[in-house]
Motif scaffolding. Structure first.
Motif: not given
Length: 685
Positions: A404-428
């Motif tokens: 549950s935590s991982m999904e919230l963390m991934i969703n917040s990264a995608n929302e802030e840095f655009s899903k699929g962006s290099t930055k979002a992928k690095e954070i995930i």
């Protein structure tokens, strides 16, 4: 009156004219079947596991121009002549068999979309089915497809024309209606849980028929799921990974009885290769393989045997091995559907819990009672977990809290840095490798947790085997958690409260922790730990949970206690006390029944935690906030942490109370008079 269409080309012409009326130009803004990019052609082939299926060709029209936050979201059309060819349904929803995909517009469009997502080249696709008999008798159905299964779709019924495709702005407005709401996600979670429960019951019967013991069953499932995973070259980046070995499919199990080619041996060997390729440390890999060797230990399970009803429709042969029967059931009903299950769902935990319901020993003696997924998600939301946090669980079980935590963390990264962006992928990637820590003593649970996290794209890097209390302190200081979530084994001393005390002491100051536990721990059973916690940390809130929450595994009253780490409790500040004993669900030994708007209630409880009675204007379900929420002081005794100790009962009588008392008294007087008169008549007085 519009002329009736006679050919499917007439439907195609209608779509073409509709697009051109929006000033969309052929070959520039939209394309027909023959003018498709090589990238989309490749995506339509699907994944390695789906390439053996029938080739249904290509969609009639497609649009590749639209993007949301730099992520391409293609639109695919499938057209059919006659209105009755729009969609084929059954009791489970939209049919996905070959005949329906070939003959019906919506079914075909969704099939193309799921294949494109299965390829890994797209995350989301818009599927449009168009069917009719004339311009005045035509219907357009629009679906948002977000996974590689017919169950990962959302119909967008308000859009019955193609006007939303006019330009980028109209498409973005349309996309905002597609995004899954919290209610959508909760509904998907509950639906996924119910569906997985149905499969687990069937699978349980099948494995029981093959004399596989209850403790072995969930290891069979987790091991076989791992053996089905494709093996890629182990690289830091997941982009363009090189496939070095495909996962097993049913056809790979030949029923040979030589020692190196037995079905069970093929499965465990594939698991070992997969774990090696994932870079799982040798010690952890050996622990997992020791558990999975149950699959290959008994040679008789690799000998051909009669089919049981659960798999008879899936297998053409009259006899196949027990291992192959189980493999085929898991492959068809869980592996191929895994993308359909909510990403917050603890798959291994759900299967484990379901198997325990039917086992002779139900796990109570081990204190293993796993938290429902909608509760793990709620607790993670209460702690406001984002990609910036570092989350640990010192009694990991099957990793439900970490999922549950991982999904919230991934969703917040995608929302802030655009899903699929290099930055979002690095954070995930960092989230999965460095921001989750789990420790589990029980060997079976450890294996399930590691499997669960691997199936989620591998957050298994920091799943540790052993006792949380015996691990070197450096494990915790190096990790430096700022969030902790726990459901400790309830047979542990003080109901398991030492786990949260130990974890809070090893967190960043200002970090947040939540534990769900038998609430006798808050009323006298865990005085030692509670008093120690209050000396170093702050009790922020106490939430009373439904008494039947863990049915049928355990019928105990539980509460969630929420803490802030590193600041001694200030007894001049109040604590939030919330009664969530009515969460909207009724639980039976076999099912979860919606009774009182549970989806809204699980959304509301987050608002009530944050805003208290001020949440009144924001909540959606029917609440009596005066009876549900209070703030009060606690003492240093460690025995007054529960909602019941802080209920304020108004003893001042109201006018209604007075009227009722008088009415009751008069009724009593009249009753006595009638009774006495009857008695006098009987005695002749």
């Amino acid at each position: 009156m519009a002329a009736n269409w006679k050919l499917e080309d007439d439907v195609n012409d209608f779509v073409k004219h509709s697009l051109e009326s929006l000033q969309l130009k052929k070959t520039i803004d939209y394309n027909v079947e023959s003018a498709m990019s090589d990238y989309m052609k490749d995506a339509l082939k699907g994944s390695a596991k789906t390439k053996n299926k029938t080739n249904f060709g290509k969609p009639d029209f497609h649009i590749e121009k639209y993007k949301i936050k730099n992520n391409a979201i293609p639109v695919v059309f499938e057209d059919k002549l006659h209105l009755n060819k729009l969609i084929a349904l059954n009791s489970d929803g939209i049919k996905d068999d070959e005949k329906s995909v070939s003959a019906f517009a919506v079914n075909g469009a969704i099939y193309y979309a799921t294949q494109m997502i299965a390829s890994g080249k797209y995350n989301e696709v818009i599927a449009i089915g168009v069917a009719g008999d004339s311009e005045s008798d035509v219907k357009i159905d629009v679906y948002f497809v977000y996974g590689s299964s017919f169950k990962t779709i959302k119909q967008i019924p308000k859009y019955q024309t193609l006007d939303f495709l006019e330009n980028q702005i109209t498409f973005e407005n349309f996309y905002n209606d597609c995004v899954l709401t919290d209610e959508d996600k909760h509904e998907l979670l509950i639906k996924s849980k119910a569906e997985l429960s149905t499969y687990a019951k069937e699978l349980n019967k099948l494995m029981h028929n093959h004399n596989i013991t209850a403790p072995q069953r969930v290891l069979y499932v987790s091991g076989m799921l791992l053996s089905m995973q494709d093996i890629f070259e182990n690289k830091d980046s997941s982009d363009e990974r090189k496939l070095i070995q495909e996962g097993l499919i049913p056809e790979d199990l030949k029923g040979l009885l030589t020692e190196s080619k037995r079905d069970g041996i093929l499965i465990t060997s594939q698991i070992d290769e997969f774990l090696k390729a994932k870079g799982i440390p040798e010690e952890k890999r050996k622990l997992m393989i020791a558990s999975f060797n149950e699959i290959s230990k008994d040679k008789q399970r690799d000998e051909p045997t009669n089919l049981f009803p659960q798999v008879s429709k899936l297998i053409k042969e009259e006899k196949v091995s027990a291992n192959k029967q189980i493999f085929i059931y898991i492959y068809n009903n869980i592996y191929l559907q895994i993308d359909a299950f909510s990403k917050n769902l603890d798959i291994m935990g759900e299967l484990y819990s379901e198997f325990l319901k039917y086992a002779l020993g139900d796990g109570k003696e081990l204190g293993i009672v796993l938290t429902p997924p909608y509760v793990t998600k709620m607790m993670a939301q209460i702690l406001n977990i984002t990609y910036k946090n570092k989350v640990m669980d010192l009694a990991t079980g099957s990793a439900g809290f970490l999922i549950s935590s991982m999904e919230l963390m991934i969703n917040s990264a995608n929302e802030e840095f655009s899903k699929g962006s290099t930055k979002a992928k690095e954070i995930i990637e960092e989230i999965k490798k460095k921001r989750l820590l789990g420790v589990e003593l029980n060997a079976e649970m450890f294996t399930l947790a590691a499997t669960n996290m691997i199936l989620r794209g591998d957050g298994s890097s920091n799943i540790q085997k052993g006792s949380s209390f015996d691990k070197p302190d450096s494990l915790y200081t190096d990790f430096n958690a700022d969030r902790i979530l726990l459901n400790p084994p309830f047979t542990f001393e003080e109901n398991g409260m030492p786990f949260i005390a130990y974890g809070l002491d090893r967190m960043q100051k200002g970090g947040l922790g939540a534990i769900i536990i038998q609430d006798s721990a808050g009323s006298g059973k865990a005085v030692k730990s509670n008093q120690q916690i209050l000396k170093n940390h702050t009790l922020v809130a106490s939430i009373k949970m439904p008494v039947d929450l863990f049915q049928p595994m355990a019928g105990v009253q539980t509460s969630i206690y929420i803490f802030e780490a590193g600041t001694p409790h200030d007894y001049e500040k109040t604590v939030k006390f919330i009664d969530f004993s009515n969460d909207g669900y009724k639980r039976t030994s076999r099912s979860l029944i919606e009774q009182d708007e549970p989806i809204k209630r699980y959304s509301d409880i987050i608002k009530i935690f944050k805003s208290g009675k001020n949440a009144k204007s924001k909540i959606e379900a029917n609440w009596d906030l005066d009876a549900t929420y209070t703030e009060d002081f606690i003492t240093d005794s460690g025995t007054d942490w529960n909602f019941g100790a802080h209920i304020k009962i108004d003893t001042k009588p109201t006018l209604e109370d007075f009227k009722k008392t008088v009415a009751d008294y008069l009724a009593w007087e009249v009753s006595n008079i009638i009774k006495n008169n009857a008695e006098n008549d009987r005695l002749g007085k």
